[in-house]
Design an enzyme around this catalytic site. Structure first.
Site, PDB file in Angstrom:
ATOM      1  N   ASN A   2       5.831  -1.761  -0.553  1.00 32.36           N
ATOM      2  CA  ASN A   2       6.807  -0.696  -0.352  1.00 32.36           C
ATOM      3  C   ASN A   2       7.183  -0.664   1.134  1.00 32.36           C
ATOM      4  O   ASN A   2       6.336  -0.382   1.985  1.00 32.36           O
ATOM      5  CB  ASN A   2       6.186   0.635  -0.798  1.00 32.36           C
ATOM      6  CG  ASN A   2       7.171   1.777  -0.675  1.00 32.36           C
ATOM      7  OD1 ASN A   2       7.852   1.897   0.339  1.00 32.36           O
ATOM      8  ND2 ASN A   2       7.247   2.607  -1.685  1.00 32.36           N
TER       9      ASN A   2
ATOM     10  N   HIS B  65       8.699   2.670   4.901  1.00 32.08           N
ATOM     11  CA  HIS B  65       8.355   3.190   6.229  1.00 32.08           C
ATOM     12  C   HIS B  65       8.766   2.260   7.360  1.00 32.08           C
ATOM     13  O   HIS B  65       8.746   2.656   8.526  1.00 32.08           O
ATOM     14  CB  HIS B  65       6.883   3.598   6.282  1.00 32.08           C
ATOM     15  CG  HIS B  65       6.643   4.771   5.370  1.00 32.08           C
ATOM     16  ND1 HIS B  65       7.417   5.911   5.426  1.00 32.08           N
ATOM     17  CD2 HIS B  65       5.797   4.955   4.327  1.00 32.08           C
ATOM     18  CE1 HIS B  65       7.040   6.752   4.485  1.00 32.08           C
ATOM     19  NE2 HIS B  65       6.061   6.193   3.800  1.00 32.08           N
TER      20      HIS B  65
ATOM     21  N   HIS C 161      12.201   3.056  -2.211  1.00 26.77           N
ATOM     22  CA  HIS C 161      12.531   4.323  -2.852  1.00 26.77           C
ATOM     23  C   HIS C 161      13.834   4.829  -2.240  1.00 26.77           C
ATOM     24  O   HIS C 161      13.861   5.214  -1.069  1.00 26.77           O
ATOM     25  CB  HIS C 161      11.387   5.316  -2.600  1.00 26.77           C
ATOM     26  CG  HIS C 161      11.544   6.629  -3.297  1.00 26.77           C
ATOM     27  ND1 HIS C 161      10.550   7.580  -3.288  1.00 26.77           N
ATOM     28  CD2 HIS C 161      12.555   7.148  -4.027  1.00 26.77           C
ATOM     29  CE1 HIS C 161      10.958   8.639  -3.979  1.00 26.77           C
ATOM     30  NE2 HIS C 161      12.166   8.406  -4.423  1.00 26.77           N
TER      31      HIS C 161
ATOM     32  N   ARG D  79      15.737   7.601  -1.859  1.00 27.30           N
ATOM     33  CA  ARG D  79      15.610   9.048  -2.088  1.00 27.30           C
ATOM     34  C   ARG D  79      16.979   9.709  -2.060  1.00 27.30           C
ATOM     35  O   ARG D  79      17.901   9.251  -1.386  1.00 27.30           O
ATOM     36  CB  ARG D  79      14.722   9.678  -1.011  1.00 27.30           C
ATOM     37  CG  ARG D  79      13.273   9.229  -1.073  1.00 27.30           C
ATOM     38  CD  ARG D  79      12.445  10.042  -0.100  1.00 27.30           C
ATOM     39  NE  ARG D  79      12.235  11.378  -0.615  1.00 27.30           N
ATOM     40  CZ  ARG D  79      11.115  11.790  -1.205  1.00 27.30           C
ATOM     41  NH1 ARG D  79      10.086  10.983  -1.324  1.00 27.30           N
ATOM     42  NH2 ARG D  79      11.007  13.020  -1.648  1.00 27.30           N
TER      43      ARG D  79
ATOM     44  N   ARG E 254      16.284   9.668   3.405  1.00 30.94           N
ATOM     45  CA  ARG E 254      15.561   9.835   4.673  1.00 30.94           C
ATOM     46  C   ARG E 254      15.091   8.511   5.272  1.00 30.94           C
ATOM     47  O   ARG E 254      14.825   8.424   6.448  1.00 30.94           O
ATOM     48  CB  ARG E 254      14.376  10.781   4.503  1.00 30.94           C
ATOM     49  CG  ARG E 254      13.277  10.230   3.630  1.00 30.94           C
ATOM     50  CD  ARG E 254      12.060  11.124   3.649  1.00 30.94           C
ATOM     51  NE  ARG E 254      12.277  12.355   2.894  1.00 30.94           N
ATOM     52  CZ  ARG E 254      11.274  13.067   2.383  1.00 30.94           C
ATOM     53  NH1 ARG E 254      10.027  12.706   2.581  1.00 30.94           N
ATOM     54  NH2 ARG E 254      11.525  14.149   1.675  1.00 30.94           N
TER      55      ARG E 254
ATOM     56  N   GLU F 290      12.468   2.395  -6.749  1.00 29.37           N
ATOM     57  CA  GLU F 290      11.932   3.706  -7.134  1.00 29.37           C
ATOM     58  C   GLU F 290      13.060   4.718  -7.018  1.00 29.37           C
ATOM     59  O   GLU F 290      13.784   4.731  -6.028  1.00 29.37           O
ATOM     60  CB  GLU F 290      10.815   4.129  -6.184  1.00 29.37           C
ATOM     61  CG  GLU F 290       9.567   3.315  -6.314  1.00 29.37           C
ATOM     62  CD  GLU F 290       8.544   3.734  -5.261  1.00 29.37           C
ATOM     63  OE1 GLU F 290       8.802   4.679  -4.496  1.00 29.37           O
ATOM     64  OE2 GLU F 290       7.511   3.093  -5.184  1.00 29.37           O
TER      65      GLU F 290
ATOM     66  N   THR G 274       5.898  11.308  -2.506  1.00 22.76           N
ATOM     67  CA  THR G 274       5.981  11.695  -3.917  1.00 22.76           C
ATOM     68  C   THR G 274       4.691  12.387  -4.370  1.00 22.76           C
ATOM     69  O   THR G 274       3.625  11.782  -4.400  1.00 22.76           O
ATOM     70  CB  THR G 274       6.235  10.449  -4.795  1.00 22.76           C
ATOM     71  OG1 THR G 274       7.227   9.659  -4.155  1.00 22.76           O
ATOM     72  CG2 THR G 274       6.678  10.843  -6.180  1.00 22.76           C
TER      73      THR G 274
ATOM     74  N   GLU H 271       3.443   3.348 -14.073  1.00 18.85           N
ATOM     75  CA  GLU H 271       2.790   3.194 -12.773  1.00 18.85           C
ATOM     76  C   GLU H 271       1.923   4.432 -12.593  1.00 18.85           C
ATOM     77  O   GLU H 271       2.428   5.562 -12.525  1.00 18.85           O
ATOM     78  CB  GLU H 271       3.810   3.066 -11.628  1.00 18.85           C
ATOM     79  CG  GLU H 271       3.062   2.947 -10.291  1.00 18.85           C
ATOM     80  CD  GLU H 271       3.912   2.444  -9.140  1.00 18.85           C
ATOM     81  OE1 GLU H 271       4.805   1.604  -9.368  1.00 18.85           O
ATOM     82  OE2 GLU H 271       3.652   2.888  -8.010  1.00 18.85           O
TER      83      GLU H 271
ATOM     84  N   HIS I 174       0.158   4.500  -4.794  1.00 19.29           N
ATOM     85  CA  HIS I 174       0.116   5.711  -3.977  1.00 19.29           C
ATOM     86  C   HIS I 174      -1.244   5.930  -3.331  1.00 19.29           C
ATOM     87  O   HIS I 174      -2.218   6.156  -4.031  1.00 19.29           O
ATOM     88  CB  HIS I 174       0.520   6.969  -4.745  1.00 19.29           C
ATOM     89  CG  HIS I 174       1.254   7.924  -3.849  1.00 19.29           C
ATOM     90  ND1 HIS I 174       0.627   8.637  -2.857  1.00 19.29           N
ATOM     91  CD2 HIS I 174       2.573   8.226  -3.731  1.00 19.29           C
ATOM     92  CE1 HIS I 174       1.526   9.346  -2.200  1.00 19.29           C
ATOM     93  NE2 HIS I 174       2.712   9.103  -2.695  1.00 19.29           N
TER      94      HIS I 174
HETATM   95  N1  PXP Z   1       4.505   3.848  -5.841  1.00 15.99           N
HETATM   96  C1  PXP Z   1       5.291   4.957  -5.871  1.00 15.99           C
HETATM   97  C2  PXP Z   1       5.948   5.315  -7.149  1.00 15.99           C
HETATM   98  C3  PXP Z   1       5.509   5.725  -4.704  1.00 15.99           C
HETATM   99  O1  PXP Z   1       6.293   6.816  -4.754  1.00 15.99           O
HETATM  100  C4  PXP Z   1       4.912   5.288  -3.499  1.00 15.99           C
HETATM  101  C5  PXP Z   1       5.167   6.071  -2.246  1.00 15.99           C
HETATM  102  O2  PXP Z   1       6.497   5.980  -1.876  1.00 15.99           O
HETATM  103  C6  PXP Z   1       4.124   4.145  -3.508  1.00 15.99           C
HETATM  104  C7  PXP Z   1       3.917   3.446  -4.699  1.00 15.99           C
HETATM  105  C8  PXP Z   1       3.454   3.611  -2.267  1.00 15.99           C
HETATM  106  O3  PXP Z   1       2.539   4.561  -1.788  1.00 15.99           O
HETATM  107  P1  PXP Z   1       1.822   4.317  -0.388  1.00 15.99           P
HETATM  108  O4  PXP Z   1       2.903   4.273   0.654  1.00 15.99           O
HETATM  109  O5  PXP Z   1       0.928   5.505  -0.254  1.00 15.99           O
HETATM  110  O6  PXP Z   1       1.092   3.020  -0.474  1.00 15.99           O
END
Ligand code: PXP
Length: 261
Positions: free
Chosen positions: A14, A17, A50, A52, A56, A77, A108, A158, A207
């Site tokens: 992901n 960030h 994601h 959003r 953001r 996502e 999330t 998931e 997550h």
């Molecule tokens: N999966 C989903 C559905 C999420 O919403 C997120 C966070 O955006 C992640 C995975 C990844 O989570 P993390 O950044 O905590 O590894």
């Protein structure tokens, strides 16, 4: 000999960030496509972003650029929101992961409420699948949510591992032992995954994973010794680790830029 080759679990990265850093200053860097190519070369099997509703971090153009430039699958996502669903149907990522979304949350929080939003989620799954997109639902690791995901026609679940991961981090877990609360949550994840498989659903997880707590989950085995969770989507801890493993080189390059221009 009739041994079945065990397929290792897939890692989706992901990269939200990385976009967060760029959006903080509105700079052209860090470049998401460059990041995606590094991720591909390092052995990840999917890029997850994601989009959003408040935009953001990831922007529409980022998703379009990724769709054009990636060799590995894209997992989008997204909330069950008509504007985003239309975007996805047009863009056709390989996977779409439906998530709940609240404007003011930092990340999330919790899984989808499938009972309350059954109709909207069911219709969204149909639209996405009609466009050839595979759909996963981001849910709490409960048997009921897995069962409902199956009834709604999802391809995979998931499982939201946030609670488990927080429990491991809070307890400052030593490598060999989980707290009773974390152990209980791990069992929920395991049971939910086994039910998903028995219903023909893929079992994904994400997550809060870090380099330690992910091992408790990745050592769980399914049929034929294959990993119980077949796909992980991990972001924050990897981007954080990248800062630490990349900082020395980044400083050296800037020292060189000012001292040997
Ligand atoms: N999966 C989903 C559905 C999420 O919403 C997120 C966070 O955006 C992640 C995975 C990844 O989570 P993390 O950044 O905590 O590894």
């Amino acid at each position: 000999m009739n041994s079945v080759a065990v397929k290792p679990a897939r890692l989706g990265i992901n990269i939200d960030h990385i976009a967060t850093l760029r959006q903080l200053r509105g700079t052209p860097y860090p470049d998401l496509i460059e990041a995606a190519h590094i991720v591909e070369a390092a052995g990840a099997e999917q890029i997850t972003v994601h989009l959003r509703e408040d935009r953001r971090h990831i922007q529409d153009q980022d998703v379009k650029n990724l769709r054009k430039n990636l060799k590995i699958p894209l997992n989008l996502e997204m909330a069950v929101a008509p504007e985003i669903v239309r975007f996805a149907v047009k863009l056709k990522p390989e996977w779409s992961c439906l998530v709940p979304e609240k404007r003011r949350e930092v990340t999330t929080e919790g899984g989808l409420d499938l009972e309350r939003n059954r109709k909207a989620i069911g219709l969204t799954i149909k639209s996405l699948k009609r466009a050839g997109i595979k759909v996963s639902l981001f849910i709490e690791p409960s048997l009921k949510s897995v069962q409902l995901s199956h009834e709604l026609g999802a391809d995979a679940v998931e499982l939201h591992t946030g609670k488990f991961c927080l429990l491991t981090q809070k307890a400052n877990t030593v490598a060999s032992k989980l707290s009773p609360a974390a152990q209980k949550e791990l069992v929920r994840i395991e049971k939910a995954s086994r039910l998903a498989h028995s219903l023909g659903l893929g079992a994904h997880a994400g997550h809060g994973f870090d380099y330690e707590n992910v091992r408790w989950v990745s050592q769980l085995e399914g049929d034929n010794r294959s990993p119980l969770i077949e796909e992980y989507n991990i972001g924050h801890s990897i981007v954080s680790r990248a800062v630490m493993v990349g900082l020395e080189r980044a400083v050296r390059e800037m020292v060189s830029a000012i001292q040997a221009p």
